[in-house]
Motif scaffolding. Structure first.
Motif, short mmCIF file in Angstrom:
data_model
loop_
_atom_site.label_atom_id
_atom_site.label_comp_id
_atom_site.label_asym_id
_atom_site.label_seq_id
_atom_site.Cartn_x
_atom_site.Cartn_y
_atom_site.Cartn_z
N ARG A 78 0.84 -1.20 0.00
CA ARG A 78 0.00 0.00 0.00
C ARG A 78 0.87 1.24 0.00
O ARG A 78 1.81 1.39 0.79
CB ARG A 78 -0.92 0.01 1.22
N TYR A 79 0.53 2.17 -0.89
CA TYR A 79 1.21 3.45 -0.97
C TYR A 79 0.23 4.53 -0.54
O TYR A 79 -0.80 4.74 -1.18
CB TYR A 79 1.71 3.71 -2.40
N GLU A 80 0.56 5.21 0.55
CA GLU A 80 -0.31 6.24 1.10
C GLU A 80 -0.08 7.57 0.40
O GLU A 80 0.94 7.79 -0.25
CB GLU A 80 -0.04 6.41 2.60
N ALA A 81 -1.04 8.46 0.56
CA ALA A 81 -0.94 9.79 -0.03
C ALA A 81 0.18 10.58 0.63
O ALA A 81 0.57 10.32 1.76
CB ALA A 81 -2.27 10.54 0.13
N GLY A 82 0.70 11.55 -0.14
CA GLY A 82 1.64 12.49 0.47
C GLY A 82 3.08 12.25 0.12
O GLY A 82 3.97 12.64 0.86
N GLY A 83 3.36 11.59 -0.99
CA GLY A 83 4.75 11.38 -1.38
C GLY A 83 5.44 12.70 -1.69
O GLY A 83 4.85 13.61 -2.26
N ASP A 84 6.71 12.81 -1.30
CA ASP A 84 7.50 14.00 -1.61
C ASP A 84 8.97 13.59 -1.66
O ASP A 84 9.29 12.41 -1.68
CB ASP A 84 7.26 15.11 -0.56
N GLU A 86 11.18 13.67 0.57
CA GLU A 86 11.61 12.96 1.76
C GLU A 86 10.95 11.60 1.87
O GLU A 86 11.44 10.72 2.55
CB GLU A 86 11.29 13.80 3.01
N ARG A 87 9.80 11.41 1.20
CA ARG A 87 9.09 10.13 1.23
C ARG A 87 8.83 9.70 -0.21
O ARG A 87 7.72 9.79 -0.71
CB ARG A 87 7.77 10.23 1.99
N PRO A 88 9.88 9.26 -0.93
CA PRO A 88 9.71 8.93 -2.34
C PRO A 88 8.83 7.72 -2.58
O PRO A 88 8.46 7.46 -3.72
CB PRO A 88 11.15 8.65 -2.79
N THR A 89 8.49 6.98 -1.54
CA THR A 89 7.64 5.81 -1.74
C THR A 89 6.17 6.14 -1.61
O THR A 89 5.33 5.27 -1.68
CB THR A 89 8.00 4.70 -0.74
N GLY A 90 5.84 7.39 -1.39
CA GLY A 90 4.44 7.76 -1.25
C GLY A 90 3.79 8.03 -2.59
O GLY A 90 4.44 8.19 -3.61
N SER A 91 2.45 8.10 -2.56
CA SER A 91 1.70 8.46 -3.76
C SER A 91 1.64 9.97 -3.85
O SER A 91 1.22 10.63 -2.90
CB SER A 91 0.28 7.88 -3.69
N GLY A 92 2.02 10.52 -4.98
CA GLY A 92 2.02 11.97 -5.14
C GLY A 92 0.72 12.53 -5.63
O GLY A 92 0.63 13.73 -5.87
N CYS A 93 -0.30 11.69 -5.84
CA CYS A 93 -1.57 12.16 -6.39
C CYS A 93 -2.61 12.43 -5.33
O CYS A 93 -3.71 12.85 -5.64
CB CYS A 93 -2.12 11.13 -7.38
N GLY A 94 -2.29 12.15 -4.08
CA GLY A 94 -3.25 12.41 -3.00
C GLY A 94 -4.10 11.21 -2.64
O GLY A 94 -4.93 11.30 -1.73
N GLY A 95 -3.94 10.09 -3.31
CA GLY A 95 -4.75 8.91 -3.03
C GLY A 95 -3.93 7.81 -2.38
O GLY A 95 -2.72 7.89 -2.23
N THR A 96 -4.64 6.76 -1.97
CA THR A 96 -4.01 5.56 -1.43
C THR A 96 -4.11 4.47 -2.49
O THR A 96 -5.19 4.20 -3.01
CB THR A 96 -4.70 5.11 -0.13
N ILE A 97 -2.98 3.85 -2.81
CA ILE A 97 -2.91 2.92 -3.93
C ILE A 97 -2.41 1.57 -3.45
O ILE A 97 -1.36 1.49 -2.80
CB ILE A 97 -1.96 3.46 -5.02
N ASP A 98 -3.15 0.51 -3.73
CA ASP A 98 -2.72 -0.85 -3.42
C ASP A 98 -2.16 -1.48 -4.69
O ASP A 98 -2.81 -1.49 -5.74
CB ASP A 98 -3.90 -1.69 -2.92
N VAL A 99 -0.94 -1.99 -4.58
CA VAL A 99 -0.24 -2.58 -5.73
C VAL A 99 0.08 -4.03 -5.42
O VAL A 99 0.71 -4.34 -4.40
CB VAL A 99 1.06 -1.80 -6.03
N LEU A 100 -0.35 -4.92 -6.29
CA LEU A 100 -0.05 -6.35 -6.18
C LEU A 100 1.26 -6.63 -6.92
O LEU A 100 1.37 -6.37 -8.11
CB LEU A 100 -1.17 -7.19 -6.77
N ILE A 101 2.24 -7.16 -6.17
CA ILE A 101 3.55 -7.47 -6.74
C ILE A 101 3.74 -8.98 -6.71
O ILE A 101 3.53 -9.62 -5.68
CB ILE A 101 4.67 -6.76 -5.95
N GLU A 102 4.11 -9.55 -7.84
CA GLU A 102 4.29 -11.00 -7.90
C GLU A 102 5.35 -11.36 -8.92
O GLU A 102 5.61 -10.61 -9.86
CB GLU A 102 2.97 -11.70 -8.22
N GLN A 103 5.94 -12.53 -8.71
CA GLN A 103 6.93 -13.03 -9.66
C GLN A 103 6.22 -13.80 -10.77
O GLN A 103 5.30 -14.57 -10.51
CB GLN A 103 7.94 -13.93 -8.97
#
Length: 390
Positions: A78-84, A86-103
């Motif tokens: 899960r990537y929370e809102a508020g990326g900048d 100092e927090r490059p892993t955040g979402s910069g669009c203001g939303g919360t994004i769930d990403v499914l990662i798999e091999q």
């Protein structure tokens, strides 16, 4: 090139070389996001191969941490809102994004790349259901169901009740008009993304002039299939279009027969020959084409229609756009091509091609009770144009 086509091409190449391969897919969004649920990215250790899951604010973190996260099986991050900065892993669009990662292993019955390739090659719609939250071992995260109408589903979902619900919703989507992806909640146990695999449109161009080339360049850059239709073979014609598309020789009726076999056909009449355009338009008015663009002024289109033996039904006339293109102030061949392809895209999506800033904000979708299922349309996630750009 179509994003899905590019993902499939890279996946084949790396599978043949037996290199480690991973996928990341947006499965749920709460609030504003650059990409909607269903957006996917293919990556390997250290680099993105194809696709995207954001406007650039999430990809680096997924490539860096994804192989480790997926080492023990599919994982949702899960990537929370508020990326900048100092927090490059955040979402910069203001939303919360769930990403499914798999091999990617390419051996499971419901292999997504194989299924996507099949749908694109056959120009057939399919639906893929992917579990991204589950409390059931029989429907683990990453379990998947792939299905198209008239075929038996391929599935790694071992729970018959969950599979039945997902198949029911999948059938609703495939039997209806063009639909968005949906997040589906089955009871309190399983969340799944139902993703429509929609083959790209196929543009048939009746004309072989130099001004066809910029139209082809725009269309193919969007991932559209394209065919140039010509009644006569000239030595230079095949060479001119070989890099972009196939050339179909024959009278308009024969070309329209090929057009009607496509899932999402579009047509453009631009031969600059009045009689040739008349024959093409007459054949196209009886076709399945979702858009019929006619190059030239409105007065010329009126003359073309006057040449027809009978006035076509109103619904077919509504598909005719002449002069072809949106009012972009276009003057050069490239600008005219942009206006035409943009209008065809708007017709395909049944939008009015207005400015995004004038579009009303999308309200949060209501819950749909019944049978323990709640459905959320993918575009409920406020894909607000004023906030896109992450």
């Amino acid at each position: 090139m179509n994003e899905l086509t590019e993902i499939c091409r890279h996946a084949r190449e790396l599978r043949d070389r037996e290199e480690p391969l991973f996928t990341a897919q947006v499965v749920r969004v709460d609030g504003s996001a650059y990409r909607r649920p269903g957006a996917r990215m293919l990556f390997t250790t250290g680099r993105v191969l194809a696709g995207s899951i954001s406007g650039g604010c999430l990809e680096a973190d997924v490539v860096r941490s994804g192989p480790w996260l997926a080492s023990r099986g599919p994982k949702v991050r899960r990537y929370e809102a508020g990326g900048d900065d100092e927090r490059p892993t955040g979402s910069g669009c203001g939303g919360t994004i769930d990403v499914l990662i798999e091999q990617d292993c390419g051996v499971e019955p419901a292999d997504p790349v194989t299924f996507i390739e099949h749908c694109l090659a056959e120009e057939r719609r399919g639906v893929m259901a992917t579990v991204y939250r589950s409390t059931l071992s029989s429907s683990a995260v990453g379990a998947r169901l792939c299905w198209e109408l008239g075929q038996s589903p391929s599935s790694t979902i071992k729970n018959p009740a969950v599979e039945a619900v997902l198949l029911r919703v999948a059938e609703e989507l495939l039997r209806g008009p063009r639909a968005s992806n949906r997040n589906v909640v089955v009871g309190e146990s399983v969340d799944a993304l139902l993703e429509i695999i929609e083959p790209p449109p196929h543009l048939f161009i009746f004309g072989t002039g130099a001004d066809v080339l910029p139209v082809l360049e725009f269309a193919t850059s969007l991932g559209w299939n394209a065919t140039v239709c010509a009644s006569k073979h000239r030595p230079t014609t095949g060479d001119r279009f070989a890099r972009h598309t196939r050339l179909l020789l024959g009278e308009p009726k024969a070309c329209v027969d090929a057009l009607d076999r496509c899932l999402h056909p579009l047509a453009l009449v631009m031969s600059h020959d009045f009689q040739a355009d008349t024959r093409a338009l007459a054949a196209l008015l009886g076709s399945r084409s979702e858009y019929i663009g006619v190059l030239g002024p409105a007065r010329r289109l009126e003359r073309l229609l006057d040449e027809l033996p009978a006035l076509p039904p109103f619904n077919r006339l509504a598909a005719v756009h002449g002069p072809a293109g949106l009012d972009l102030g276009a003057e050069t061949p490239a600008e005219i091509a942009l206006s035409i392809v943009s209008e065809a895209q708007a017709a395909l999506r049944q939008t009015n091609a207005g400015a995004l800033r004038d579009r009303p904000r999308a309200p949060e979708a209501p819950l749909e009770p019944g049978s323990g299922v709640r459905l959320h349309h993918a575009d409920w996630c406020a894909n607000d144009a004023t906030r896109r750009g992450a």
